[in-house]
Motif scaffolding. Structure first.
Motif, PDB file in Angstrom:
ATOM      1  N   VAL A  40     -30.377  22.043 -39.347  1.00  0.00           N
ATOM      2  CA  VAL A  40     -30.099  20.658 -39.337  1.00  0.00           C
ATOM      3  C   VAL A  40     -31.236  19.948 -39.672  1.00  0.00           C
ATOM      4  O   VAL A  40     -32.402  20.192 -39.153  1.00  0.00           O
ATOM      5  CB  VAL A  40     -29.821  20.231 -37.643  1.00  0.00           C
ATOM      6  CG1 VAL A  40     -29.575  18.583 -37.578  1.00  0.00           C
ATOM      7  CG2 VAL A  40     -28.476  20.970 -37.185  1.00  0.00           C
ATOM      8  N   ALA A  41     -31.302  19.086 -40.336  1.00  0.00           N
ATOM      9  CA  ALA A  41     -32.294  18.534 -40.991  1.00  0.00           C
ATOM     10  C   ALA A  41     -32.195  16.881 -40.498  1.00  0.00           C
ATOM     11  O   ALA A  41     -31.287  16.348 -40.335  1.00  0.00           O
ATOM     12  CB  ALA A  41     -32.109  18.259 -42.743  1.00  0.00           C
ATOM     13  N   SER A  42     -33.629  16.426 -40.559  1.00  0.00           N
ATOM     14  CA  SER A  42     -33.820  15.059 -40.128  1.00  0.00           C
ATOM     15  C   SER A  42     -35.094  14.514 -40.956  1.00  0.00           C
ATOM     16  O   SER A  42     -35.914  15.244 -41.515  1.00  0.00           O
ATOM     17  CB  SER A  42     -34.064  14.945 -38.734  1.00  0.00           C
ATOM     18  OG  SER A  42     -35.376  15.558 -38.250  1.00  0.00           O
ATOM     19  N   ARG A  43     -35.238  13.119 -41.099  1.00  0.00           N
ATOM     20  CA  ARG A  43     -36.102  12.562 -41.648  1.00  0.00           C
ATOM     21  C   ARG A  43     -36.059  12.658 -43.371  1.00  0.00           C
ATOM     22  O   ARG A  43     -36.835  13.119 -43.931  1.00  0.00           O
ATOM     23  CB  ARG A  43     -37.542  12.475 -41.254  1.00  0.00           C
ATOM     24  CG  ARG A  43     -37.754  12.202 -39.721  1.00  0.00           C
ATOM     25  CD  ARG A  43     -38.994  12.598 -39.426  1.00  0.00           C
ATOM     26  NE  ARG A  43     -39.167  12.214 -37.878  1.00  0.00           N
ATOM     27  CZ  ARG A  43     -40.285  12.508 -36.884  1.00  0.00           C
ATOM     28  NH1 ARG A  43     -41.278  13.005 -37.637  1.00  0.00           N
ATOM     29  NH2 ARG A  43     -40.363  12.294 -35.726  1.00  0.00           N
ATOM     30  N   ILE A  76     -33.256  11.973 -47.062  1.00  0.00           N
ATOM     31  CA  ILE A  76     -32.093  11.641 -47.606  1.00  0.00           C
ATOM     32  C   ILE A  76     -31.065  12.941 -47.812  1.00  0.00           C
ATOM     33  O   ILE A  76     -31.341  13.398 -48.801  1.00  0.00           O
ATOM     34  CB  ILE A  76     -32.185  10.857 -48.643  1.00  0.00           C
ATOM     35  CG1 ILE A  76     -33.161   9.501 -48.361  1.00  0.00           C
ATOM     36  CG2 ILE A  76     -31.083  10.102 -49.006  1.00  0.00           C
ATOM     37  CD1 ILE A  76     -33.627   8.559 -49.536  1.00  0.00           C
ATOM     38  N   PHE A  77     -30.601  13.235 -46.878  1.00  0.00           N
ATOM     39  CA  PHE A  77     -29.891  14.607 -47.067  1.00  0.00           C
ATOM     40  C   PHE A  77     -29.048  15.015 -48.179  1.00  0.00           C
ATOM     41  O   PHE A  77     -29.011  15.903 -48.925  1.00  0.00           O
ATOM     42  CB  PHE A  77     -29.219  15.118 -45.647  1.00  0.00           C
ATOM     43  CG  PHE A  77     -28.622  16.437 -45.715  1.00  0.00           C
ATOM     44  CD1 PHE A  77     -27.321  16.609 -45.941  1.00  0.00           C
ATOM     45  CD2 PHE A  77     -29.449  17.483 -45.041  1.00  0.00           C
ATOM     46  CE1 PHE A  77     -26.948  18.055 -45.922  1.00  0.00           C
ATOM     47  CE2 PHE A  77     -28.778  18.910 -45.127  1.00  0.00           C
ATOM     48  CZ  PHE A  77     -27.900  19.139 -45.664  1.00  0.00           C
ATOM     49  N   SER A  78     -28.050  13.991 -48.375  1.00  0.00           N
ATOM     50  CA  SER A  78     -27.077  14.080 -49.266  1.00  0.00           C
ATOM     51  C   SER A  78     -27.564  14.415 -50.830  1.00  0.00           C
ATOM     52  O   SER A  78     -26.906  14.947 -51.477  1.00  0.00           O
ATOM     53  CB  SER A  78     -26.083  12.953 -49.262  1.00  0.00           C
ATOM     54  OG  SER A  78     -26.903  11.683 -49.838  1.00  0.00           O
ATOM     55  N   ILE A  79     -28.908  13.961 -50.999  1.00  0.00           N
ATOM     56  CA  ILE A  79     -29.260  14.056 -52.408  1.00  0.00           C
ATOM     57  C   ILE A  79     -30.225  15.152 -52.661  1.00  0.00           C
ATOM     58  O   ILE A  79     -30.457  15.662 -53.794  1.00  0.00           O
ATOM     59  CB  ILE A  79     -29.913  12.950 -53.013  1.00  0.00           C
ATOM     60  CG1 ILE A  79     -31.270  12.465 -52.207  1.00  0.00           C
ATOM     61  CG2 ILE A  79     -29.052  11.640 -52.975  1.00  0.00           C
ATOM     62  CD1 ILE A  79     -32.279  11.419 -52.753  1.00  0.00           C
ATOM     63  N   ASN A  80     -30.456  15.953 -51.648  1.00  0.00           N
ATOM     64  CA  ASN A  80     -31.484  17.069 -51.749  1.00  0.00           C
ATOM     65  C   ASN A  80     -30.896  18.444 -51.723  1.00  0.00           C
ATOM     66  O   ASN A  80     -29.843  18.628 -51.278  1.00  0.00           O
ATOM     67  CB  ASN A  80     -32.314  16.775 -50.704  1.00  0.00           C
ATOM     68  CG  ASN A  80     -33.663  15.809 -50.771  1.00  0.00           C
ATOM     69  OD1 ASN A  80     -34.441  16.162 -51.469  1.00  0.00           O
ATOM     70  ND2 ASN A  80     -33.413  14.810 -50.342  1.00  0.00           N
ATOM     71  N   THR A  81     -31.611  19.485 -52.987  1.00  0.00           N
ATOM     72  CA  THR A  81     -31.242  20.603 -52.710  1.00  0.00           C
ATOM     73  C   THR A  81     -31.494  21.332 -51.403  1.00  0.00           C
ATOM     74  O   THR A  81     -32.805  21.044 -51.023  1.00  0.00           O
ATOM     75  CB  THR A  81     -31.732  21.366 -53.847  1.00  0.00           C
ATOM     76  OG1 THR A  81     -30.960  20.926 -55.096  1.00  0.00           O
ATOM     77  CG2 THR A  81     -31.374  22.911 -53.882  1.00  0.00           C
ATOM     78  N   MET A  82     -30.731  21.928 -50.737  1.00  0.00           N
ATOM     79  CA  MET A  82     -31.136  22.790 -49.497  1.00  0.00           C
ATOM     80  C   MET A  82     -31.086  24.395 -49.745  1.00  0.00           C
ATOM     81  O   MET A  82     -30.164  24.640 -50.747  1.00  0.00           O
ATOM     82  CB  MET A  82     -30.143  22.553 -48.410  1.00  0.00           C
ATOM     83  CG  MET A  82     -30.014  20.883 -47.947  1.00  0.00           C
ATOM     84  SD  MET A  82     -31.458  20.325 -47.296  1.00  0.00           S
ATOM     85  CE  MET A  82     -31.537  21.391 -45.947  1.00  0.00           C
ATOM     86  N   LYS A 114     -25.841  16.331 -41.836  1.00  0.00           N
ATOM     87  CA  LYS A 114     -27.051  16.837 -42.263  1.00  0.00           C
ATOM     88  C   LYS A 114     -27.435  18.247 -41.976  1.00  0.00           C
ATOM     89  O   LYS A 114     -28.609  18.520 -41.458  1.00  0.00           O
ATOM     90  CB  LYS A 114     -28.159  15.841 -41.696  1.00  0.00           C
ATOM     91  CG  LYS A 114     -28.204  14.544 -42.232  1.00  0.00           C
ATOM     92  CD  LYS A 114     -29.478  13.600 -41.801  1.00  0.00           C
ATOM     93  CE  LYS A 114     -29.473  12.190 -42.414  1.00  0.00           C
ATOM     94  NZ  LYS A 114     -30.511  11.381 -42.027  1.00  0.00           N
ATOM     95  N   THR A 115     -26.261  18.960 -42.153  1.00  0.00           N
ATOM     96  CA  THR A 115     -26.362  20.479 -41.832  1.00  0.00           C
ATOM     97  C   THR A 115     -25.977  21.489 -43.173  1.00  0.00           C
ATOM     98  O   THR A 115     -25.172  20.954 -43.804  1.00  0.00           O
ATOM     99  CB  THR A 115     -25.544  20.788 -40.627  1.00  0.00           C
ATOM    100  OG1 THR A 115     -25.687  19.983 -39.503  1.00  0.00           O
ATOM    101  CG2 THR A 115     -25.587  22.029 -40.333  1.00  0.00           C
ATOM    102  N   VAL A 116     -26.817  22.555 -43.251  1.00  0.00           N
ATOM    103  CA  VAL A 116     -26.544  23.477 -44.172  1.00  0.00           C
ATOM    104  C   VAL A 116     -26.397  24.669 -43.513  1.00  0.00           C
ATOM    105  O   VAL A 116     -26.923  24.954 -42.468  1.00  0.00           O
ATOM    106  CB  VAL A 116     -27.686  23.358 -45.118  1.00  0.00           C
ATOM    107  CG1 VAL A 116     -29.033  23.831 -44.537  1.00  0.00           C
ATOM    108  CG2 VAL A 116     -27.392  24.508 -46.396  1.00  0.00           C
ATOM    109  N   SER A 117     -25.508  25.262 -43.791  1.00  0.00           N
ATOM    110  CA  SER A 117     -25.032  26.575 -43.092  1.00  0.00           C
ATOM    111  C   SER A 117     -25.051  27.705 -44.192  1.00  0.00           C
ATOM    112  O   SER A 117     -24.888  27.698 -45.415  1.00  0.00           O
ATOM    113  CB  SER A 117     -23.612  26.416 -42.485  1.00  0.00           C
ATOM    114  OG  SER A 117     -23.450  25.615 -41.457  1.00  0.00           O
ATOM    115  N   LEU A 118     -25.348  28.835 -43.575  1.00  0.00           N
ATOM    116  CA  LEU A 118     -25.221  30.130 -44.145  1.00  0.00           C
ATOM    117  C   LEU A 118     -24.377  31.150 -43.612  1.00  0.00           C
ATOM    118  O   LEU A 118     -24.687  31.806 -42.543  1.00  0.00           O
ATOM    119  CB  LEU A 118     -26.788  30.719 -44.662  1.00  0.00           C
ATOM    120  CG  LEU A 118     -26.579  32.051 -45.405  1.00  0.00           C
ATOM    121  CD1 LEU A 118     -26.495  31.540 -46.836  1.00  0.00           C
ATOM    122  CD2 LEU A 118     -27.997  32.683 -45.215  1.00  0.00           C
TER     123      LEU A 118
END
Length: 111
Positions: A23-26, A28-34, A76-80
Motif C-alpha cells: 500500500v502506497a501513500s504520499r 500520485i499512485f496512478s502515474i507511477n511505475t510500481m 493505491k495498492t500493488v500486489s504480487l
C-alpha cells in the motif's frame, strides 16, 4: 516522502502460493511505475516484477509464468501473486516506487 507498506509474506511449502501486497501513500499512485524486488541472504537485491501506470508489466525470467503483478489505483495498492513457489524464491521482498522502498516482507519456501 513516499511511504510503502508491504504485507503477505510467510512460510510456504514448495509448490505453494502467496500473495504480497504493498500500500502506497504520499504518491500520485496512478502515474507511477510500481515494482517488486527481492533480496536473498548473501545476494544483491534484484528486480522481480514491475507494472507501469498504464498496466504494462515486466518480469524477471526466473518468475515468468509463476508470478503476476497487478495494481489497484483506487486503493493505491500493488500486489504480487506468487504461484508454484520454489525454495530459491526465498528472500525478503520489497516494494519500490519513485526510488522509495518499503520495509520488506519475508518469504520463505521450504523444500
Amino acid at each position: 516522502q513516499v511511504q510503502l507498506v508491504e504485507s503477505g509474506g510467510g512460510l510456504v511449502q514448495a509448490g505453494g502460493s502467496l500473495r504480497l501486497s504493498c500500500v502506497a501513500s504520499r504518491i500520485i499512485f496512478s502515474i507511477n511505475t510500481m515494482a517488486w524486488y527481492r533480496q536473498a541472504p548473501g545476494k544483491q537485491r534484484e528486480p522481480v516484477a514491475s507494472i507501469t501506470g498504464g498496466g504494462r508489466t515486466k518480469y524477471a525470467d526466473s518468475v515468468k509464468g509463476r508470478f503476476t503483478i497487478s495494481r489497484d489505483n483506487a486503493k493505491k495498492t500493488v500486489s504480487l501473486q506468487m504461484n508454484s513457489l520454489k525454495p530459491e524464491d526465498t528472500a525478503v521482498y520489497y516494494c519500490n516506487a519513485t526510488n522509495s522502498w518499503g520495509q520488506g516482507t519475508q518469504v520463505t519456501v521450504s523444500s
